[in-house]
Motif scaffolding. Sequence first.
Motif, short mmCIF file in Angstrom:
data_model
loop_
_atom_site.label_atom_id
_atom_site.label_comp_id
_atom_site.label_asym_id
_atom_site.label_seq_id
_atom_site.Cartn_x
_atom_site.Cartn_y
_atom_site.Cartn_z
N GLY A 15 1.00 -1.16 0.06
CA GLY A 15 -0.39 -0.14 0.04
C GLY A 15 1.05 1.36 0.26
N LEU A 19 1.03 4.27 -2.63
CA LEU A 19 0.88 5.58 -2.94
C LEU A 19 2.06 6.56 -3.08
N VAL A 52 -5.51 5.42 -5.27
CA VAL A 52 -5.29 6.24 -4.48
C VAL A 52 -5.66 5.44 -3.55
N TRP A 53 -6.99 4.98 -4.19
CA TRP A 53 -8.14 4.65 -3.09
C TRP A 53 -7.79 3.21 -2.65
N VAL A 56 -4.30 3.19 0.39
CA VAL A 56 -4.97 3.75 0.94
C VAL A 56 -5.97 2.68 1.84
N VAL A 59 -3.01 -0.28 3.22
CA VAL A 59 -2.40 0.17 4.48
C VAL A 59 -3.70 0.13 5.77
N VAL A 60 -4.95 0.62 5.39
CA VAL A 60 -5.89 0.08 6.33
C VAL A 60 -5.90 -1.08 7.24
#
Length: 73
Positions: A15, A19, A52-53, A56, A59-60
């Motif tokens: 992730g 990014l 980008v989503w 993210v 990572v989440v």
Amino acid sequence: MNAVKIMAMVLIIAGLLGLAYGRFSYTRETQEAKLGPFELTVKDTETVHIPVWAGVAAVVVGGGLLFFASKKN
């Protein structure tokens, strides 16, 4: 270290790389024609854009996995 923690770290790293870079390119070689001993090949450069989503989200999800895996032990 168990498999869940390793997967969580891989997701976080992937992730963050997604990014940071946002895209990657690779070369694909295709064979267009073969006439006797002669071959005609074409090299195409393909570019893949990483939203980008998606970075993210990776990572989440990785952070969540890491949190719940460490909380479980």
